[in-house]
Motif scaffolding. Structure first.
Motif, PDB file in Angstrom:
ATOM      1  N   LEU A  20      16.837 -32.963   3.265  1.00 54.84           N
ATOM      2  CA  LEU A  20      16.939 -33.820   4.514  1.00 54.84           C
ATOM      3  C   LEU A  20      15.671 -34.954   4.455  1.00 54.84           C
ATOM      4  O   LEU A  20      16.365 -36.250   4.775  1.00 54.84           O
ATOM      5  N   ILE A  21      14.377 -34.574   4.101  1.00 51.63           N
ATOM      6  CA  ILE A  21      13.627 -35.708   4.046  1.00 51.63           C
ATOM      7  C   ILE A  21      13.800 -36.723   2.918  1.00 51.63           C
ATOM      8  O   ILE A  21      13.564 -37.728   3.094  1.00 51.63           O
ATOM      9  N   ASP A  22      14.170 -36.210   1.798  1.00 59.36           N
ATOM     10  CA  ASP A  22      14.616 -37.206   0.620  1.00 59.36           C
ATOM     11  C   ASP A  22      15.925 -37.922   1.236  1.00 59.36           C
ATOM     12  O   ASP A  22      15.976 -39.112   0.701  1.00 59.36           O
ATOM     13  N   ALA A  23      16.914 -37.399   1.587  1.00 58.54           N
ATOM     14  CA  ALA A  23      18.004 -38.233   1.767  1.00 58.54           C
ATOM     15  C   ALA A  23      17.723 -39.155   2.958  1.00 58.54           C
ATOM     16  O   ALA A  23      18.082 -40.476   2.686  1.00 58.54           O
TER      17      ALA A  23
ATOM     18  N   GLN B  74      21.097 -33.229  11.864  1.00 61.81           N
ATOM     19  CA  GLN B  74      21.014 -34.070  13.311  1.00 61.81           C
ATOM     20  C   GLN B  74      19.814 -34.041  13.922  1.00 61.81           C
ATOM     21  O   GLN B  74      19.378 -35.283  14.202  1.00 61.81           O
ATOM     22  N   ALA B  75      18.762 -33.133  13.728  1.00 60.35           N
ATOM     23  CA  ALA B  75      17.336 -33.190  14.297  1.00 60.35           C
ATOM     24  C   ALA B  75      16.677 -34.501  13.318  1.00 60.35           C
ATOM     25  O   ALA B  75      15.606 -34.887  13.949  1.00 60.35           O
ATOM     26  N   ALA B  76      17.035 -34.311  12.146  1.00 64.01           N
ATOM     27  CA  ALA B  76      16.585 -35.277  11.204  1.00 64.01           C
ATOM     28  C   ALA B  76      16.810 -36.795  11.314  1.00 64.01           C
ATOM     29  O   ALA B  76      16.499 -37.600  10.740  1.00 64.01           O
ATOM     30  N   GLY B  77      18.074 -36.895  12.142  1.00 62.70           N
ATOM     31  CA  GLY B  77      18.454 -38.322  12.339  1.00 62.70           C
ATOM     32  C   GLY B  77      19.758 -38.757  11.703  1.00 62.70           C
ATOM     33  O   GLY B  77      20.035 -39.887  11.358  1.00 62.70           O
ATOM     34  N   LEU B  78      20.320 -37.703  10.983  1.00 63.57           N
ATOM     35  CA  LEU B  78      21.604 -37.887  10.179  1.00 63.57           C
ATOM     36  C   LEU B  78      22.807 -37.472  10.843  1.00 63.57           C
ATOM     37  O   LEU B  78      22.448 -36.446  11.394  1.00 63.57           O
TER      38      LEU B  78
ATOM     39  N   GLU C 190      28.568 -22.087  10.619  1.00 63.53           N
ATOM     40  CA  GLU C 190      27.464 -22.142   9.761  1.00 63.53           C
ATOM     41  C   GLU C 190      26.611 -23.524   9.838  1.00 63.53           C
ATOM     42  O   GLU C 190      25.696 -23.822   9.346  1.00 63.53           O
ATOM     43  N   ASP C 191      26.543 -23.807  11.374  1.00 59.02           N
ATOM     44  CA  ASP C 191      25.933 -25.168  11.845  1.00 59.02           C
ATOM     45  C   ASP C 191      24.404 -25.098  11.536  1.00 59.02           C
ATOM     46  O   ASP C 191      23.672 -25.879  11.211  1.00 59.02           O
ATOM     47  N   GLU C 192      23.771 -23.583  11.788  1.00 59.77           N
ATOM     48  CA  GLU C 192      22.329 -23.628  11.641  1.00 59.77           C
ATOM     49  C   GLU C 192      21.913 -23.779  10.210  1.00 59.77           C
ATOM     50  O   GLU C 192      20.707 -23.931   9.940  1.00 59.77           O
ATOM     51  N   GLU C 193      22.546 -23.688   9.152  1.00 57.08           N
ATOM     52  CA  GLU C 193      22.305 -23.920   7.896  1.00 57.08           C
ATOM     53  C   GLU C 193      21.987 -25.373   7.616  1.00 57.08           C
ATOM     54  O   GLU C 193      20.984 -25.643   7.144  1.00 57.08           O
ATOM     55  N   LEU C 194      22.901 -26.331   8.142  1.00 57.81           N
ATOM     56  CA  LEU C 194      22.605 -27.871   7.757  1.00 57.81           C
ATOM     57  C   LEU C 194      23.023 -28.780   8.827  1.00 57.81           C
ATOM     58  O   LEU C 194      22.094 -29.848   9.067  1.00 57.81           O
TER      59      LEU C 194
END
Length: 263
Positions: free
Chosen positions: A115-118, A144-148, A135-139
């Protein structure tokens, strides 16, 4: 607000629908792929879907599978896919990029690092076809928390009981798969799609973009009459696979974009 959100707001203000183009990163090789991706916005593409090559693409038909295999044979990796996005961002800070693929390469890299790299590479959203809402907690939630944006697929078999769960953590837009089966296996019909788009829009407040089975300007125009946008993948990828030059591929993409924008 992500680039995806901003793009749909701008299109709505202009009274236009979205044209989304899918290409496989690294197909047929890195440099050619980068040239095509860089040319997509000038060909009328509003949002780029960048395929992440994977060895077991279960939702993809032969055309996309072969594209992924060509990319993998040429040494394409998750890192090189992010590198390609980074290069694109040097000359285009506006066009949204959605990374579309499967969870395994992301899991192998580590979700936090990915997520940081993306985000650093300029990726705006994710479509990960083998991660269901359970499986929402996986990714999904970390993304979404990372702004994607995390973009979910809805299909003709997504019934009214299932639909609220699908919509729950979706953002950016909903990708409606117009046919049952794999990519490139049939043609979308606007008469069938229209009621489904209305049903999905009633379940949430997101744009609905339709993909699978759109292979001509006329088909793109028919779909954008009933949806917020159209996605074309296999028809573009097949041109790359048969050896068309980047200029020829982009000229074809322009005809599709013109069709999608004709409403």
């Amino acid at each position: 607000m992500t680039r995806i959100d901003a793009k749909f707001e701008a299109l709505k203000a202009q009274g236009q629908k979205a044209f989304v183009a899918y290409v496989m990163a690294g197909d047929p090789d890195y440099e050619t792929s980068l040239e095509i991706v860089k040319g997509l916005p000038c060909a009328g593409v509003d949002i780029i879907e960048l395929g992440l090559p994977f060895t077991d693409p279960m939702a993809d038909g032969p055309t996309i599978q072969l594209a992924g295999q060509r990319a993998l044979d040429g040494g394409m990796t998750l890192q090189k896919t992010l590198n390609l996005a980074t290069e694109f961002r040097k000359t285009d800070q506006d066009t949204p990029i959605v990374l579309m693929g499967y969870y395994n390469p992301i899991y192998s890299r580590g979700v936090d690092k990915f997520l940081i790299d993306a985000k650093a590479a300029g990726i705006d959203g994710l479509i990960i076809v083998d991660l269901p809402p359970e499986e929402d907690e996986e990714l999904c939630l970390p993304a979404q928390a990372a702004g994607l944006n995390f973009i979910r697929l809805a299909t003709p078999t997504t019934d009214d009981k299932r639909l609220p769960r699908v919509m729950q953590n979706t953002s950016g837009f909903v990708y409606y798969v117009s046919i049952t089966g794999i990519t490139g296996s049939a043609e979308a019909e606007a008469g069938d799609v229209g009621p489904e788009v209305a049903r999905i829009k009633a379940a949430g407040n997101l744009p609905v973009v339709v993909g699978f089975g759109i292979n001509s300007p006329e088909k793109a125009a028919a779909i954008t009459r009933v949806a917020d946008g159209a996605v074309v993948g296999s028809a573009i990828v097949s041109r790359i696979g048969r050896g068309d030059t980047p200029a020829e591929v982009l000229a074809f993409v322009k005809t599709l974009a013109d069709g999608a924008h004709s409403n």
